[in-house]
Design an enzyme around this catalytic site. Structure first.
Site, PDB file in Angstrom:
ATOM      1  N   PRO A 136       0.764  -1.361   0.028  1.00 59.74           N
ATOM      2  CA  PRO A 136       0.140   0.028  -0.188  1.00 59.74           C
ATOM      3  C   PRO A 136       0.664   1.232  -0.086  1.00 59.74           C
ATOM      4  CG  PRO A 136      -0.174  -1.157   2.022  1.00 59.74           C
ATOM      5  CD  PRO A 136       0.793  -1.966   1.173  1.00 59.74           C
ATOM      6  N   GLU A 137       1.198   1.883  -1.252  1.00 53.32           N
ATOM      7  CA  GLU A 137       1.647   3.252  -1.378  1.00 53.32           C
ATOM      8  C   GLU A 137       0.333   3.497  -2.131  1.00 53.32           C
ATOM      9  OE1 GLU A 137       5.581   4.420  -1.712  1.00 53.32           O
ATOM     10  OE2 GLU A 137       6.473   2.661  -0.698  1.00 53.32           O
TER      11      GLU A 137
ATOM     12  N   LYS B 234      -3.069   7.521   0.506  1.00 51.70           N
ATOM     13  CA  LYS B 234      -3.061   6.119   0.770  1.00 51.70           C
ATOM     14  C   LYS B 234      -4.519   5.953   1.334  1.00 51.70           C
ATOM     15  CE  LYS B 234       1.578   6.290   1.972  1.00 51.70           C
ATOM     16  NZ  LYS B 234       2.652   6.342   3.053  1.00 51.70           N
TER      17      LYS B 234
ATOM     18  N   ARG C 245      -6.754  17.517   5.331  1.00 52.74           N
ATOM     19  CA  ARG C 245      -5.741  17.384   6.271  1.00 52.74           C
ATOM     20  C   ARG C 245      -4.611  16.587   5.470  1.00 52.74           C
ATOM     21  NH1 ARG C 245      -4.943  12.092   8.138  1.00 52.74           N
ATOM     22  NH2 ARG C 245      -6.891  10.576   8.214  1.00 52.74           N
TER      23      ARG C 245
ATOM     24  N   ASN D 228       7.557   4.467   1.821  1.00 54.24           N
ATOM     25  CA  ASN D 228       8.873   4.246   2.085  1.00 54.24           C
ATOM     26  C   ASN D 228       9.592   3.954   0.455  1.00 54.24           C
ATOM     27  OD1 ASN D 228      10.965   4.416   3.686  1.00 54.24           O
ATOM     28  ND2 ASN D 228      10.638   2.661   4.610  1.00 54.24           N
TER      29      ASN D 228
ATOM     30  N   ARG E 156      11.431   4.845  10.620  1.00 55.29           N
ATOM     31  CA  ARG E 156      11.231   4.029   9.213  1.00 55.29           C
ATOM     32  C   ARG E 156      12.585   3.805   8.804  1.00 55.29           C
ATOM     33  NH1 ARG E 156       6.384   4.375   7.363  1.00 55.29           N
ATOM     34  NH2 ARG E 156       6.927   2.544   6.023  1.00 55.29           N
TER      35      ARG E 156
END
Length: 269
Positions: free
Chosen positions: A2-3, A52, A121, A162, A258
DNA sequence: GTGATATGCGGAT
DNA sequence: TCCGCCTATCACT
């Protein structure tokens, strides 16, 4: 995986599978039983994706909001759907196909105002036509935070994870620890344009490939290799291995909790 | 079978 | 900065 590109694919897939159809909704696991009951029998009218976040709009003006988090997965297939294995939080189906959702971080119903607040947001998403990279630059250009952290901040840029972070910074030759305000505007524009390119490609092919043709192992006269995550990349999870461009060992470190990967030689800016 | 790991993120400290 | 969540996969016993 999931990106952002995965989520945009899921939105398109849901539209193809269920758009305009009455859907059945159930929660075999039970943790979304109330929500499933509200959706069950409604028409899926439209789908949306921002970063996402996956959004499925139903004919009662409610939006199903799904965030996969690090664990969430979807599986699809033709009906009849098998007896659910594992922990299926939500199963959507129509006369032809079903979609099973497991392990999402978020699965909830939003009203239009709540959906609007969600968009508000989130930063610009390189995959959305309405994205304004200037909004991101306003944050980045004045920030002391490193560009590596800023790119992962969903309120700055939405959808980058990432892998895209590591790969876009590599391709643009930018040191991840460079403070946002030390980045030139031209560099930022290069990063943004590359994210648009890479992520759109990710939507098309369904995986993250970032290695330019001239740098593939074949082109460089090296033996072919396969990355575990399904795509070909320069630095992500390649710590200790030689940089595909200069041969320097790919470095790794932890930034804001991360894993981060970069080439100390190619990413000197 | 067990344990480490994960492409995420919110909340506590 | 650390913890915890939620689930699947894979390397290793």
């Amino acid at each position: 995986m999931p990106e952002g590109h995965t989520i945009h694919r899921l939105a398109a897939l849901h539209r193809r599978m269920f758009g305009g159809d009455v859907v059945r909704a159930e929660s075999p696991q039970g943790r979304f039983a109330g929500g499933a009951l509200r959706i069950d029998g409604r028409v899926l009218q439209e789908t949306d994706a921002h970063g996402k976040h996956l959004l499925l709009g139903f004919d009662d003006d409610r939006w199903l909001h799904i965030h996969l988090g690090i664990y969430g997965t979807y599986t699809f297939g033709p009906v009849p759907a098998p007896v659910p294995t594992g922990v299926v939080r939500l199963r959507l189906s129509d006369a032809e196909e079903y979609a099973d959702l497991r392990g999402p971080a978020t699965c909830e119903l939003l009203d239009p105002a709540e959906k609007k607040a969600l968009h508000a947001r989130l930063g610009p998403d390189p995959l959305r036509a309405d994205a304004d990279p200037e909004l991101a630059w306003r944050r980045i250009g004045r920030s002391r935070t490193s560009i590596g952290v800023l790119l992962m901040d969903q309120s700055v840029v939405a959808g980058v994870g990432n892998i895209y972070r590591a790969e876009a910074l590599f391709r643009q030759g930018v040191d991840p620890s460079l403070p946002g305000r030390a980045l030139s505007r031209e560099r930022w524009e290069g990063i943004w344009a590359d994210l648009v390119l890479l992520m759109a490609d990710g939507v098309r092919v369904g995986r993250i490939d970032t290695v330019r043709p001239e740098h593939t192992p074949e082109a460089m006269g090296r033996p072919p290799r396969v990355d575990g995550h399904g795509g070909e990349v320069y630095v992500y999870r390649r710590s200790g291995m030689p940089c595909l461009v200069c041969g320097t060992e790919v470095a790794t470190g932890v930034l804001s909790g991360r894993n981060l990967f970069w080439c100390p030689r190619c990413q000197a800016v």
